[in-house]
Design a protein around this motif. Sequence first.
Motif, PDB file in Angstrom:
ATOM      1  N   ASP A  10       0.722  -2.386  -5.293  1.00 52.22           N
ATOM      2  CA  ASP A  10      -0.146  -3.188  -5.601  1.00 52.22           C
ATOM      3  C   ASP A  10      -1.013  -2.595  -7.051  1.00 52.22           C
ATOM      4  O   ASP A  10      -1.028  -3.542  -8.111  1.00 52.22           O
ATOM      5  CB  ASP A  10      -1.288  -3.218  -4.656  1.00 52.22           C
ATOM      6  CG  ASP A  10      -2.273  -4.528  -4.901  1.00 52.22           C
ATOM      7  OD1 ASP A  10      -1.649  -5.364  -5.797  1.00 52.22           O
ATOM      8  OD2 ASP A  10      -3.507  -4.721  -4.200  1.00 52.22           O
ATOM      9  N   THR A  11      -1.496  -1.699  -7.151  1.00 52.20           N
ATOM     10  CA  THR A  11      -2.049  -0.996  -8.219  1.00 52.20           C
ATOM     11  C   THR A  11      -0.866  -0.944  -9.324  1.00 52.20           C
ATOM     12  O   THR A  11      -1.137  -1.152 -10.489  1.00 52.20           O
ATOM     13  CB  THR A  11      -2.657   0.490  -7.928  1.00 52.20           C
ATOM     14  OG1 THR A  11      -3.466   0.234  -6.790  1.00 52.20           O
ATOM     15  CG2 THR A  11      -3.438   1.112  -9.106  1.00 52.20           C
ATOM     16  N   VAL A  58       0.062   5.933  -7.244  1.00 55.05           N
ATOM     17  CA  VAL A  58      -0.560   4.682  -7.220  1.00 55.05           C
ATOM     18  C   VAL A  58       0.563   3.761  -6.022  1.00 55.05           C
ATOM     19  O   VAL A  58       1.400   4.152  -6.250  1.00 55.05           O
ATOM     20  CB  VAL A  58      -0.869   3.686  -8.385  1.00 55.05           C
ATOM     21  CG1 VAL A  58      -1.778   4.630  -9.248  1.00 55.05           C
ATOM     22  CG2 VAL A  58       0.487   3.465  -9.151  1.00 55.05           C
ATOM     23  N   ASP A  59      -0.239   2.970  -5.456  1.00 54.20           N
ATOM     24  CA  ASP A  59       0.548   1.876  -4.743  1.00 54.20           C
ATOM     25  C   ASP A  59       1.061   1.102  -5.062  1.00 54.20           C
ATOM     26  O   ASP A  59       0.868   0.726  -6.689  1.00 54.20           O
ATOM     27  CB  ASP A  59      -0.330   1.185  -3.417  1.00 54.20           C
ATOM     28  CG  ASP A  59      -1.696   0.628  -3.887  1.00 54.20           C
ATOM     29  OD1 ASP A  59      -1.571   0.145  -4.967  1.00 54.20           O
ATOM     30  OD2 ASP A  59      -2.645   0.464  -3.174  1.00 54.20           O
ATOM     31  N   THR A 115       0.836  -1.095   0.012  1.00 54.65           N
ATOM     32  CA  THR A 115      -0.087   0.077  -0.039  1.00 54.65           C
ATOM     33  C   THR A 115       0.801   1.098   0.141  1.00 54.65           C
ATOM     34  O   THR A 115       0.196   2.366  -0.143  1.00 54.65           O
ATOM     35  CB  THR A 115      -1.023  -0.112   1.265  1.00 54.65           C
ATOM     36  OG1 THR A 115      -0.183  -0.127   2.239  1.00 54.65           O
ATOM     37  CG2 THR A 115      -1.956  -1.110   1.053  1.00 54.65           C
ATOM     38  N   GLN A 132       1.501   6.788 -13.900  1.00 49.74           N
ATOM     39  CA  GLN A 132       1.502   6.187 -12.681  1.00 49.74           C
ATOM     40  C   GLN A 132       2.382   6.879 -11.491  1.00 49.74           C
ATOM     41  O   GLN A 132       1.729   6.932 -10.366  1.00 49.74           O
ATOM     42  CB  GLN A 132       2.069   4.632 -12.830  1.00 49.74           C
ATOM     43  CG  GLN A 132       1.310   3.853 -13.609  1.00 49.74           C
ATOM     44  CD  GLN A 132       0.158   3.366 -13.094  1.00 49.74           C
ATOM     45  OE1 GLN A 132      -0.660   4.278 -12.962  1.00 49.74           O
ATOM     46  NE2 GLN A 132      -0.181   2.031 -12.894  1.00 49.74           N
ATOM     47  N   ALA A 184      -0.392  -4.468 -10.641  1.00 46.31           N
ATOM     48  CA  ALA A 184      -1.805  -4.892 -11.123  1.00 46.31           C
ATOM     49  C   ALA A 184      -2.306  -4.388 -12.453  1.00 46.31           C
ATOM     50  O   ALA A 184      -2.851  -5.008 -13.385  1.00 46.31           O
ATOM     51  CB  ALA A 184      -3.072  -4.765 -10.113  1.00 46.31           C
ATOM     52  N   THR A 185      -1.700  -3.296 -12.749  1.00 52.87           N
ATOM     53  CA  THR A 185      -2.154  -2.399 -13.999  1.00 52.87           C
ATOM     54  C   THR A 185      -1.257  -2.432 -14.939  1.00 52.87           C
ATOM     55  O   THR A 185      -1.250  -1.646 -15.957  1.00 52.87           O
ATOM     56  CB  THR A 185      -2.642  -0.880 -13.694  1.00 52.87           C
ATOM     57  OG1 THR A 185      -1.865  -0.294 -13.170  1.00 52.87           O
ATOM     58  CG2 THR A 185      -3.973  -1.204 -12.722  1.00 52.87           C
TER      59      THR A 185
END
Length: 118
Positions: free
Chosen positions: A57-58, A54-55, A7, A49, A61-62
């Motif tokens: 994880d994001t 963004v964290d 996070t 980004q 993930a993206t």
Amino acid sequence: MAHRIYTTSFASVYPLYVAKAERKGRTKDEVDTIIRWLTGYDEAGLERQLAAEVDFDTFFATAPKMNEDRALIKGVVCGVRVENVEEPLMREIRYLDKLVDELAKGKAMAKILRGGDV
């Protein structure tokens, strides 16, 4: 329990990657090349980004397309063998850590990118 790094804003750690590389005579562009190779982001996508803060994880993930050759990344980061990390997100983070370590240690870019191109 999820690790705190998941996070954490990628943008808050990114300058640390760049600083580590620059202390050893490498460049921000080389760090960006490694990140783009690993994740498939283009320059504009990486900048978006970072701007969006963004964290981790994001961020992963993206990612447009994680490089299939990342499985060739082997070695130890923070006392842990990256190839033995079972949790998928932590393994991706450790892959990135290992690539930045290799850059800072003076390894040739072609070897860091496992013989591939960006």
